[in-house]
Design a protein around this motif. Structure first.
Motif, PDB file in Angstrom:
ATOM      1  N   HIS A  55      29.049   6.572  -0.613  1.00  0.00           N
ATOM      2  CA  HIS A  55      30.504   6.697  -0.749  1.00  0.00           C
ATOM      3  C   HIS A  55      31.074   5.523  -1.534  1.00  0.00           C
ATOM      4  N   SER A  56      30.637   4.310  -1.224  1.00  0.00           N
ATOM      5  CA  SER A  56      31.131   3.123  -1.922  1.00  0.00           C
ATOM      6  C   SER A  56      30.729   3.147  -3.391  1.00  0.00           C
ATOM      7  N   THR A  63      33.360   3.321  -6.517  1.00  0.00           N
ATOM      8  CA  THR A  63      33.335   2.300  -7.559  1.00  0.00           C
ATOM      9  C   THR A  63      33.097   2.938  -8.925  1.00  0.00           C
ATOM     10  N   ALA A  64      32.202   3.920  -9.003  1.00  0.00           N
ATOM     11  CA  ALA A  64      31.931   4.599 -10.272  1.00  0.00           C
ATOM     12  C   ALA A  64      33.155   5.350 -10.768  1.00  0.00           C
ATOM     13  N   PRO A 113      35.856   3.286 -15.092  1.00  0.00           N
ATOM     14  CA  PRO A 113      36.477   3.448 -16.414  1.00  0.00           C
ATOM     15  C   PRO A 113      37.842   2.771 -16.530  1.00  0.00           C
ATOM     16  N   SER A 114      38.658   2.848 -15.494  1.00  0.00           N
ATOM     17  CA  SER A 114      39.974   2.202 -15.558  1.00  0.00           C
ATOM     18  C   SER A 114      39.838   0.682 -15.547  1.00  0.00           C
ATOM     19  N   ILE A 115      38.898   0.167 -14.786  1.00  0.00           N
ATOM     20  CA  ILE A 115      38.685  -1.283 -14.756  1.00  0.00           C
ATOM     21  C   ILE A 115      38.150  -1.748 -16.106  1.00  0.00           C
ATOM     22  N   GLN A 116      37.261  -0.979 -16.695  1.00  0.00           N
ATOM     23  CA  GLN A 116      36.704  -1.339 -17.992  1.00  0.00           C
ATOM     24  C   GLN A 116      37.805  -1.395 -19.051  1.00  0.00           C
ATOM     25  N   GLU A 117      38.751  -0.458 -19.035  1.00  0.00           N
ATOM     26  CA  GLU A 117      39.860  -0.469 -19.986  1.00  0.00           C
ATOM     27  C   GLU A 117      40.752  -1.688 -19.785  1.00  0.00           C
TER      28      GLU A 117
END
Length: 83
Positions: A49-50, A54-55, A59-63
């Motif tokens: 679940h974690s 996180t996956a 994408p939003s964190i990478q941006e």
């Protein structure tokens, strides 16, 4: 009501309720294995679940990090045999 198998309590140091290969020992063993199994299954579910959460967020964190990360401010690291 006579429930004790001991008729004479003189010179009795200890009285064990269940010994080797008895129902109580097998029950204790089975319960311990079930509890450890449930612990492992619960840990695996939590990790899956974690990881999925996180996956999904990655994408939003990478941006967000693309604009704020500047390689100019990296600390140079010298590794023996490579640099």
């Amino acid at each position: 009501m006579k429930t004790s198998p001991i008729t004479n309590w003189e010179n009795v140091d200890a009285y064990f309720t269940f010994g080797p290969a008895s129902f109580g020992m097998w029950l204790s063993l089975v319960l311990a294995v079930v509890m450890i199994g449930m612990l492992i299954i619960t840990m695996m579910r939590h990790e899956q679940h974690s990881f999925k959460e996180t996956a999904d967020l990655y994408p939003s964190i990478q941006e967000e990090l693309k604009g704020s990360w500047d390689p100019e401010f990296m600390i140079p690291v010298k590794v023996e045999g490579i640099n």
